[in-house]
Write a protein that holds these residues in place. Structure first.
Motif, PDB file in Angstrom:
ATOM      1  N   ILE A   1       0.859  -1.179   0.000  1.00 57.55           N
ATOM      2  CA  ILE A   1       0.000   0.000   0.000  1.00 57.55           C
ATOM      3  C   ILE A   1       0.896   1.229   0.000  1.00 57.55           C
ATOM      4  N   GLN A   2       0.839   1.969  -1.077  1.00 56.04           N
ATOM      5  CA  GLN A   2       1.682   3.146  -1.212  1.00 56.04           C
ATOM      6  C   GLN A   2       0.997   4.365  -0.599  1.00 56.04           C
ATOM      7  N   GLU A   3       1.674   5.028   0.312  1.00 56.07           N
ATOM      8  CA  GLU A   3       1.138   6.241   0.922  1.00 56.07           C
ATOM      9  C   GLU A   3       1.376   7.410   0.006  1.00 56.07           C
ATOM     10  N   ARG A   4       0.420   8.313  -0.013  1.00 53.96           N
ATOM     11  CA  ARG A   4       0.599   9.556  -0.764  1.00 53.96           C
ATOM     12  C   ARG A   4       1.277  10.564   0.142  1.00 53.96           C
ATOM     13  N   ILE A   5       2.154  11.336  -0.439  1.00 51.41           N
ATOM     14  CA  ILE A   5       2.846  12.395   0.286  1.00 51.41           C
ATOM     15  C   ILE A   5       2.688  13.683  -0.510  1.00 51.41           C
ATOM     16  N   VAL A   6       3.065  14.790   0.074  1.00 50.95           N
ATOM     17  CA  VAL A   6       3.074  16.054  -0.657  1.00 50.95           C
ATOM     18  C   VAL A   6       4.450  16.199  -1.281  1.00 50.95           C
ATOM     19  N   GLY A   7       4.475  16.334  -2.594  1.00 49.20           N
ATOM     20  CA  GLY A   7       5.733  16.449  -3.316  1.00 49.20           C
ATOM     21  C   GLY A   7       5.497  16.873  -4.754  1.00 49.20           C
ATOM     22  N   ARG A   8       6.479  16.633  -5.601  1.00 51.67           N
ATOM     23  CA  ARG A   8       6.402  17.012  -7.010  1.00 51.67           C
ATOM     24  C   ARG A   8       6.100  15.783  -7.863  1.00 51.67           C
ATOM     25  N   CYS A   9       5.210  15.967  -8.846  1.00 57.82           N
ATOM     26  CA  CYS A   9       4.924  14.915  -9.813  1.00 57.82           C
ATOM     27  C   CYS A   9       6.044  14.922 -10.850  1.00 57.82           C
ATOM     28  N   TRP A  10       6.607  13.751 -11.114  1.00 55.97           N
ATOM     29  CA  TRP A  10       7.726  13.621 -12.047  1.00 55.97           C
ATOM     30  C   TRP A  10       7.292  13.355 -13.478  1.00 55.97           C
ATOM     31  N   ILE A  11       5.998  13.175 -13.716  1.00 56.08           N
ATOM     32  CA  ILE A  11       5.567  12.735 -15.031  1.00 56.08           C
ATOM     33  C   ILE A  11       5.225  13.900 -15.947  1.00 56.08           C
ATOM     34  N   ALA A  12       4.110  14.574 -15.725  1.00 59.04           N
ATOM     35  CA  ALA A  12       3.696  15.591 -16.694  1.00 59.04           C
ATOM     36  C   ALA A  12       3.246  16.901 -16.057  1.00 59.04           C
ATOM     37  N   CYS A  13       3.288  17.000 -14.762  1.00 58.33           N
ATOM     38  CA  CYS A  13       2.822  18.209 -14.086  1.00 58.33           C
ATOM     39  C   CYS A  13       3.949  19.242 -13.949  1.00 58.33           C
ATOM     40  N   ASP A  14       3.559  20.449 -13.616  1.00 62.68           N
ATOM     41  CA  ASP A  14       4.515  21.526 -13.367  1.00 62.68           C
ATOM     42  C   ASP A  14       5.401  21.116 -12.184  1.00 62.68           C
ATOM     43  N   PRO A  15       6.720  21.051 -12.369  1.00 60.33           N
ATOM     44  CA  PRO A  15       7.596  20.594 -11.281  1.00 60.33           C
ATOM     45  C   PRO A  15       7.645  21.544 -10.089  1.00 60.33           C
ATOM     46  N   GLU A  16       7.120  22.757 -10.231  1.00 60.62           N
ATOM     47  CA  GLU A  16       7.104  23.704  -9.113  1.00 60.62           C
ATOM     48  C   GLU A  16       5.886  23.530  -8.220  1.00 60.62           C
ATOM     49  N   VAL A  17       4.891  22.765  -8.679  1.00 58.34           N
ATOM     50  CA  VAL A  17       3.651  22.581  -7.920  1.00 58.34           C
ATOM     51  C   VAL A  17       3.803  21.404  -6.962  1.00 58.34           C
ATOM     52  N   MET A  18       3.552  21.672  -5.696  1.00 55.83           N
ATOM     53  CA  MET A  18       3.564  20.625  -4.685  1.00 55.83           C
ATOM     54  C   MET A  18       2.138  20.098  -4.570  1.00 55.83           C
ATOM     55  N   GLN A  19       1.988  18.767  -4.612  1.00 54.92           N
ATOM     56  CA  GLN A  19       0.664  18.152  -4.582  1.00 54.92           C
ATOM     57  C   GLN A  19       0.769  16.747  -4.006  1.00 54.92           C
ATOM     58  N   ALA A  20      -0.362  16.084  -3.850  1.00 53.69           N
ATOM     59  CA  ALA A  20      -0.362  14.699  -3.363  1.00 53.69           C
ATOM     60  C   ALA A  20       0.203  13.809  -4.469  1.00 53.69           C
ATOM     61  N   VAL A  21       1.245  13.058  -4.131  1.00 53.96           N
ATOM     62  CA  VAL A  21       1.889  12.167  -5.093  1.00 53.96           C
ATOM     63  C   VAL A  21       2.127  10.804  -4.436  1.00 53.96           C
ATOM     64  N   THR A  22       2.290   9.795  -5.285  1.00 51.47           N
ATOM     65  CA  THR A  22       2.564   8.439  -4.839  1.00 51.47           C
ATOM     66  C   THR A  22       3.926   8.023  -5.371  1.00 51.47           C
ATOM     67  N   TRP A  23       4.678   7.337  -4.562  1.00 50.85           N
ATOM     68  CA  TRP A  23       5.993   6.849  -4.971  1.00 50.85           C
ATOM     69  C   TRP A  23       5.814   5.795  -6.049  1.00 50.85           C
ATOM     70  N   LEU A  24       6.487   5.964  -7.178  1.00 50.65           N
ATOM     71  CA  LEU A  24       6.438   5.000  -8.267  1.00 50.65           C
ATOM     72  C   LEU A  24       7.546   3.973  -8.171  1.00 50.65           C
ATOM     73  N   GLY A  25       8.712   4.428  -7.793  1.00 50.09           N
ATOM     74  CA  GLY A  25       9.848   3.536  -7.720  1.00 50.09           C
ATOM     75  C   GLY A  25      11.115   4.268  -8.103  1.00 50.09           C
ATOM     76  N   PRO A  26      12.223   3.559  -8.065  1.00 49.49           N
ATOM     77  CA  PRO A  26      13.480   4.177  -8.461  1.00 49.49           C
ATOM     78  C   PRO A  26      13.519   4.337  -9.977  1.00 49.49           C
ATOM     79  N   ILE A  27      14.096   5.426 -10.408  1.00 49.30           N
ATOM     80  CA  ILE A  27      14.265   5.661 -11.834  1.00 49.30           C
ATOM     81  C   ILE A  27      15.742   5.906 -12.091  1.00 49.30           C
ATOM     82  N   SER A  28      16.246   5.325 -13.150  1.00 46.82           N
ATOM     83  CA  SER A  28      17.613   5.622 -13.572  1.00 46.82           C
ATOM     84  C   SER A  28      17.555   5.946 -15.051  1.00 46.82           C
TER      85      SER A  28
END
Length: 92
Positions: free
Chosen positions: A17-44
Motif C-alpha cells: 500500500i503506497q502512501e501519498r505524500i506532498v511532493g512534485r509529480c515527475w511525469i507531466a505536471c509543473d515541477p514547481e507545484v507541490m501536490q499529493a503524489v505516490t511513490w512509483l519507484g526508483p528511476i535511472s
C-alpha cells in the motif's frame, strides 16, 4: 533524447500500500507545484552527462494516464498480426 529509461514497480522493500505524500509529480505536471503524489519507484536514466538515479513520484492523474498507456500497448501487442498491420502502433 534519453538513451535509456528504467522505471520499476514496486520496490520490494516497501509495503504494497503506497502512501501519498506532498511532493512534485515527475511525469507531466509543473515541477514547481507541490501536490499529493505516490511513490512509483526508483528511476535511472542515462544521458550525455552520465547516469542519474532518483526516487520518482507521480500524481493520481499521471498514474492513471501511465496505466492507460501501458494497458493500450498491451492490448495492441496481444492483437493478431493481421490486425496489427492495418494500424500504426500507438494510434487509435
Amino acid at each position: 533524447m534519453n538513451e535509456r529509461i528504467n522505471l520499476s514497480l514496486p520496490d520490494p522493500g516497501r509495503s504494497r500500500i503506497q502512501e501519498r505524500i506532498v511532493g512534485r509529480c515527475w511525469i507531466a505536471c509543473d515541477p514547481e507545484v507541490m501536490q499529493a503524489v505516490t511513490w512509483l519507484g526508483p528511476i535511472s536514466i542515462g544521458g550525455p552527462a552520465g547516469d542519474a538515479t532518483a526516487q520518482a513520484y507521480a500524481c493520481d492523474a499521471c498514474i492513471h494516464h501511465l496505466y492507460a498507456m501501458a494497458q493500450a500497448d498491451q492490448i495492441e501487442r496481444d492483437r493478431p498480426a493481421h490486425l496489427l498491420a492495418a494500424r500504426p502502433r500507438g494510434h487509435p
